[in-house]
Design a protein around this motif. Sequence first.
Motif, PDB file in Angstrom:
ATOM      1  N   MET A   1       0.853  -1.181   0.000  1.00  0.00           N
ATOM      2  CA  MET A   1       0.000   0.000   0.000  1.00  0.00           C
ATOM      3  C   MET A   1       0.894   1.237   0.000  1.00  0.00           C
ATOM      4  SD  MET A   1      -2.982   1.109   2.690  1.00  0.00           S
ATOM      5  CE  MET A   1      -3.713  -0.498   2.528  1.00  0.00           C
ATOM      6  N   THR A   2       0.578   2.169  -0.867  1.00  0.00           N
ATOM      7  CA  THR A   2       1.351   3.401  -0.925  1.00  0.00           C
ATOM      8  C   THR A   2       0.638   4.497  -0.161  1.00  0.00           C
ATOM      9  OG1 THR A   2       0.250   4.172  -2.917  1.00  0.00           O
ATOM     10  CG2 THR A   2       2.184   2.757  -3.234  1.00  0.00           C
ATOM     11  N   ASN A   3       1.361   5.591   0.088  1.00  0.00           N
ATOM     12  CA  ASN A   3       0.766   6.696   0.843  1.00  0.00           C
ATOM     13  C   ASN A   3      -0.447   7.293   0.129  1.00  0.00           C
ATOM     14  OD1 ASN A   3       2.462   6.488   2.980  1.00  0.00           O
ATOM     15  ND2 ASN A   3       3.895   8.037   2.265  1.00  0.00           N
ATOM     16  N   LYS A   4      -0.494   7.228  -1.206  1.00  0.00           N
ATOM     17  CA  LYS A   4      -1.639   7.789  -1.921  1.00  0.00           C
ATOM     18  C   LYS A   4      -2.916   7.012  -1.639  1.00  0.00           C
ATOM     19  CE  LYS A   4      -1.144   5.376  -6.305  1.00  0.00           C
ATOM     20  NZ  LYS A   4      -2.472   4.835  -6.504  1.00  0.00           N
ATOM     21  N   ASP A   5      -2.791   5.800  -1.108  1.00  0.00           N
ATOM     22  CA  ASP A   5      -3.955   4.979  -0.776  1.00  0.00           C
ATOM     23  C   ASP A   5      -4.391   5.150   0.667  1.00  0.00           C
ATOM     24  OD1 ASP A   5      -3.999   3.914  -3.337  1.00  0.00           O
ATOM     25  OD2 ASP A   5      -2.595   2.337  -2.783  1.00  0.00           O
ATOM     26  N   GLN A   6      -3.756   6.059   1.398  1.00  0.00           N
ATOM     27  CA  GLN A   6      -4.115   6.275   2.801  1.00  0.00           C
ATOM     28  C   GLN A   6      -4.721   7.657   2.960  1.00  0.00           C
ATOM     29  OE1 GLN A   6      -0.951   5.730   5.587  1.00  0.00           O
ATOM     30  NE2 GLN A   6      -2.298   5.856   7.329  1.00  0.00           N
ATOM     31  N   VAL A   7      -5.834   7.714   3.666  1.00  0.00           N
ATOM     32  CA  VAL A   7      -6.568   8.962   3.893  1.00  0.00           C
ATOM     33  C   VAL A   7      -6.695   9.171   5.391  1.00  0.00           C
ATOM     34  CG1 VAL A   7      -8.784  10.119   3.544  1.00  0.00           C
ATOM     35  CG2 VAL A   7      -7.897   8.584   1.782  1.00  0.00           C
ATOM     36  N   VAL A   8      -6.592  10.408   5.842  1.00  0.00           N
ATOM     37  CA  VAL A   8      -6.807  10.724   7.255  1.00  0.00           C
ATOM     38  C   VAL A   8      -7.962  11.715   7.336  1.00  0.00           C
ATOM     39  CG1 VAL A   8      -5.798  11.743   9.333  1.00  0.00           C
ATOM     40  CG2 VAL A   8      -4.385  10.351   7.818  1.00  0.00           C
ATOM     41  N   GLU A   9      -8.927  11.422   8.200  1.00  0.00           N
ATOM     42  CA  GLU A   9     -10.082  12.294   8.400  1.00  0.00           C
ATOM     43  C   GLU A   9     -10.140  12.723   9.853  1.00  0.00           C
ATOM     44  OE1 GLU A   9     -13.704  10.368   7.323  1.00  0.00           O
ATOM     45  OE2 GLU A   9     -13.095  10.015   5.257  1.00  0.00           O
ATOM     46  N   ASP A  10     -10.771  13.870  10.107  1.00  0.00           N
ATOM     47  CA  ASP A  10     -11.014  14.303  11.476  1.00  0.00           C
ATOM     48  C   ASP A  10     -12.097  13.427  12.094  1.00  0.00           C
ATOM     49  OD1 ASP A  10      -9.180  16.357  11.366  1.00  0.00           O
ATOM     50  OD2 ASP A  10     -10.656  17.819  10.682  1.00  0.00           O
ATOM     51  N   ALA A  11     -12.083  13.320  13.397  1.00  0.00           N
ATOM     52  CA  ALA A  11     -13.089  12.536  14.119  1.00  0.00           C
ATOM     53  C   ALA A  11     -14.477  13.097  13.859  1.00  0.00           C
ATOM     54  CB  ALA A  11     -12.796  12.552  15.615  1.00  0.00           C
ATOM     55  N   PHE A  12     -15.463  12.202  13.857  1.00  0.00           N
ATOM     56  CA  PHE A  12     -16.859  12.598  13.755  1.00  0.00           C
ATOM     57  C   PHE A  12     -17.692  11.571  14.502  1.00  0.00           C
ATOM     58  CE2 PHE A  12     -15.919   9.997  10.073  1.00  0.00           C
ATOM     59  CZ  PHE A  12     -16.991   9.125   9.996  1.00  0.00           C
ATOM     60  N   TRP A  13     -18.923  11.921  14.778  1.00  0.00           N
ATOM     61  CA  TRP A  13     -19.823  11.053  15.533  1.00  0.00           C
ATOM     62  C   TRP A  13     -21.035  10.751  14.675  1.00  0.00           C
ATOM     63  CZ3 TRP A  13     -16.490  14.454  17.323  1.00  0.00           C
ATOM     64  CH2 TRP A  13     -15.718  14.113  18.423  1.00  0.00           C
ATOM     65  N   VAL A  14     -21.605   9.568  14.859  1.00  0.00           N
ATOM     66  CA  VAL A  14     -22.826   9.195  14.156  1.00  0.00           C
ATOM     67  C   VAL A  14     -23.817   8.615  15.154  1.00  0.00           C
ATOM     68  CG1 VAL A  14     -21.709   8.779  11.930  1.00  0.00           C
ATOM     69  CG2 VAL A  14     -21.908   6.906  13.563  1.00  0.00           C
ATOM     70  N   VAL A  15     -25.082   8.643  14.782  1.00  0.00           N
ATOM     71  CA  VAL A  15     -26.134   8.053  15.608  1.00  0.00           C
ATOM     72  C   VAL A  15     -26.678   6.856  14.848  1.00  0.00           C
ATOM     73  CG1 VAL A  15     -28.389   8.418  16.654  1.00  0.00           C
ATOM     74  CG2 VAL A  15     -26.712  10.281  16.609  1.00  0.00           C
ATOM     75  N   SER A  16     -26.728   5.714  15.514  1.00  0.00           N
ATOM     76  CA  SER A  16     -27.188   4.488  14.871  1.00  0.00           C
ATOM     77  C   SER A  16     -28.261   3.819  15.716  1.00  0.00           C
ATOM     78  CB  SER A  16     -26.006   3.533  14.689  1.00  0.00           C
ATOM     79  OG  SER A  16     -26.432   2.330  14.092  1.00  0.00           O
ATOM     80  N   PRO A  17     -29.441   3.599  15.136  1.00  0.00           N
ATOM     81  CA  PRO A  17     -30.469   2.880  15.882  1.00  0.00           C
ATOM     82  C   PRO A  17     -30.133   1.398  15.919  1.00  0.00           C
ATOM     83  CG  PRO A  17     -31.280   3.432  13.694  1.00  0.00           C
ATOM     84  CD  PRO A  17     -29.906   4.039  13.832  1.00  0.00           C
ATOM     85  N   GLU A  18     -30.419   0.777  17.031  1.00  0.00           N
ATOM     86  CA  GLU A  18     -30.133  -0.644  17.196  1.00  0.00           C
ATOM     87  C   GLU A  18     -30.949  -1.459  16.195  1.00  0.00           C
ATOM     88  OE1 GLU A  18     -29.341  -3.205  21.058  1.00  0.00           O
ATOM     89  OE2 GLU A  18     -31.393  -2.472  20.963  1.00  0.00           O
ATOM     90  N   GLY A  19     -30.263  -2.342  15.444  1.00  0.00           N
ATOM     91  CA  GLY A  19     -30.931  -3.247  14.528  1.00  0.00           C
ATOM     92  C   GLY A  19     -31.561  -2.595  13.317  1.00  0.00           C
ATOM     93  N   LYS A  20     -31.173  -1.378  12.990  1.00  0.00           N
ATOM     94  CA  LYS A  20     -31.786  -0.656  11.865  1.00  0.00           C
ATOM     95  C   LYS A  20     -30.744  -0.352  10.797  1.00  0.00           C
ATOM     96  CE  LYS A  20     -35.695  -0.299  14.101  1.00  0.00           C
ATOM     97  NZ  LYS A  20     -36.889  -0.974  13.747  1.00  0.00           N
TER      98      LYS A  20
END
Length: 77
Positions: A1-20
Amino acid sequence: MTNKDQVVEDAFWVVSPEGKLPPELRHSTPAAAVAVAEGMARDNPGVKFYVLVPTAAREASGMVQTEITAPKGGRHG
């Protein structure tokens, strides 16, 4: 894997309903995600909504590696 295949993103949060369906929106702070989770829980009695922060992702288009930076102040913001 080369560096062009690596991405860095800032942290984020998501909301996920159970079983949905998987989450669709990204929230920039845990407080914003918690507020959304509380509203969704009120609208859907008996359904548990998780507030999640991802730590990594993989995308199978040449296997792009995405690392998610930890939120400032630790894992939970």
